[in-house]
Design an enzyme around this catalytic site. Sequence first.
Site, PDB file in Angstrom:
ATOM      1  N   ARG A  46       0.790  -1.301   0.220  1.00 31.10           N
ATOM      2  CA  ARG A  46       0.186  -0.059  -0.023  1.00 31.10           C
ATOM      3  C   ARG A  46       0.774   1.152   0.062  1.00 31.10           C
ATOM      4  O   ARG A  46       0.549   2.285  -0.276  1.00 31.10           O
ATOM      5  CB  ARG A  46      -1.037   0.025   1.218  1.00 31.10           C
ATOM      6  N   TYR A  98     -14.987  17.069 -15.935  1.00 31.24           N
ATOM      7  CA  TYR A  98     -15.316  15.624 -15.912  1.00 31.24           C
ATOM      8  C   TYR A  98     -16.222  15.679 -14.772  1.00 31.24           C
ATOM      9  O   TYR A  98     -15.956  16.005 -13.490  1.00 31.24           O
ATOM     10  CB  TYR A  98     -14.258  14.740 -15.424  1.00 31.24           C
ATOM     11  N   ASP A 170      -5.799  19.165 -15.115  1.00 30.68           N
ATOM     12  CA  ASP A 170      -6.219  17.803 -15.480  1.00 30.68           C
ATOM     13  C   ASP A 170      -6.068  17.591 -17.200  1.00 30.68           C
ATOM     14  O   ASP A 170      -6.605  18.279 -17.998  1.00 30.68           O
ATOM     15  CB  ASP A 170      -7.571  17.724 -15.217  1.00 30.68           C
ATOM     16  N   LYS A 195      -7.136   6.324 -19.741  1.00 29.85           N
ATOM     17  CA  LYS A 195      -7.799   6.766 -21.088  1.00 29.85           C
ATOM     18  C   LYS A 195      -6.252   6.586 -22.081  1.00 29.85           C
ATOM     19  O   LYS A 195      -6.050   5.227 -22.145  1.00 29.85           O
ATOM     20  CB  LYS A 195      -8.010   8.178 -20.802  1.00 29.85           C
TER      21      LYS A 195
HETATM   22  N1  PLP Z   1     -10.694  13.506 -15.721  1.00 23.59           N
HETATM   23  C1  PLP Z   1     -11.004  13.374 -16.901  1.00 23.59           C
HETATM   24  C2  PLP Z   1     -10.875  14.458 -17.772  1.00 23.59           C
HETATM   25  C3  PLP Z   1     -11.724  12.322 -17.250  1.00 23.59           C
HETATM   26  O1  PLP Z   1     -12.230  12.051 -18.400  1.00 23.59           O
HETATM   27  C4  PLP Z   1     -11.930  11.028 -16.215  1.00 23.59           C
HETATM   28  C5  PLP Z   1     -12.739  10.041 -16.582  1.00 23.59           C
HETATM   29  O2  PLP Z   1     -13.657   9.968 -17.634  1.00 23.59           O
HETATM   30  C6  PLP Z   1     -11.437  11.470 -14.893  1.00 23.59           C
HETATM   31  C7  PLP Z   1     -10.697  12.410 -14.542  1.00 23.59           C
HETATM   32  C8  PLP Z   1     -11.630  10.210 -13.866  1.00 23.59           C
HETATM   33  O3  PLP Z   1     -10.919   9.205 -14.264  1.00 23.59           O
HETATM   34  P1  PLP Z   1     -11.261   7.705 -13.940  1.00 23.59           P
HETATM   35  O4  PLP Z   1     -12.391   7.288 -14.561  1.00 23.59           O
HETATM   36  O5  PLP Z   1      -9.778   6.920 -14.342  1.00 23.59           O
HETATM   37  O6  PLP Z   1     -11.211   7.571 -12.386  1.00 23.59           O
END
Ligand code: PLP
Length: 372
Positions: A46, A98, A170, A195
């Site tokens: 962990r 998101y 992000d 992604k």
């Molecule tokens: N940030 C963006 C721009 C995303 O598109 C996503 C998921 O679609 C996330 C964060 C969250 O990622 P995760 O699904 O790996 O938790």
Amino acid sequence: MKPETLAIHEPMLRRDGAVAPPIHMTTTFEHGALGTDLPHGFLYGRHGNPNVSDLETRLAALEGGVDAIAFASGMGAASAMLTALKPGARAVFHRDLYFDVKTLARTELAKKNVAVEFVDMRDMVAVHTALTKPAALVWLETPSNPQIDVIDIAAIAEAANKAGAMTAVDGTFATPALQRPLALGADVVMHSATKFMGGHSDVQGGVLVTKAKDLADELRTIRKITGGILSPFSAWLIARGLQTLYCRMDKHCDNAQSLAEFLEAHPAVEKVRYPGLKSNPGHEIAARQMSRPGGIISVEIKGGQAGALAVASGLRIFVNATSLGGVESLVEHRASLEGADTTTPEGLLRLSVGLEHIDDLIADFQQALAAI
Ligand code: PLP
């Protein structure tokens, strides 16, 4: 070495002549004789693992950061960063995010007594106004999910810095192959590695890359005590994905550009949101801060929700599924998934443009749009 080379050659874990690294599927590591010394550098799964460390070293190098901390998902990374905010602090977010990050900001930060404000960061006057009150963090996505807003990272980071706030970007839609926020003045870059980094829709992960060692140490402690570390196998898969990231992103961008141009000229299409189009309001900023405009398009279909749903279900190659960044093309009606609170236009379909032949992707849209 250039990033394309760094992404491929990281011999840290190579052993016994094996060119591909091993996967360290272990939860614990042998202590030294003292019981507190760690001859192998690791104590407990962990806290850390060689595959996770290997991935973190690569990601820090690719983003130009001092350190990276890898999590079990993108949301794990986002929550660690937001958990680091102190009660009573204030955080300013871009208006399009998101959806789960938006929900996290609205619900969990409120419980911690962190004030949250959403502003349209394409409007620098709105940003300066929001930063006249003290703020600890400015958080944005660029390009944003799902409305593909392009935000000027350098301008925001400069304004945030003057106001004494940290800037976190992000960069999931861009990846370090197309955009390097730390070099543009941001303090932290976050990715959902689920992604484009993983790239094959088969692994979940997230990462924070920082410029400051003390922040990285704090985030790693948060990860340890909240238990959100990435698994060794997932770290191995994401590290493997990074090896082809740079050439995959080129093909995603080639296909997305051609498809966006086709869609823009189609009479059944209301609007195409893609920074590679000259008509896009973010085109110039994207050309400045991204090496290429990315593999995600949002397209608004005439006829609102009914038109969009008909196209999504008429497509044969694009899979109607959430997520993005894999080799296969995906389509999604975001407003349906986001539910009652959504600010996404009802006619909008988000497209993750994959690596199939572009003629097939265009033909797929041709037949689906002709049928509505
Ligand atoms: N940030 C963006 C721009 C995303 O598109 C996503 C998921 O679609 C996330 C964060 C969250 O990622 P995760 O699904 O790996 O938790």
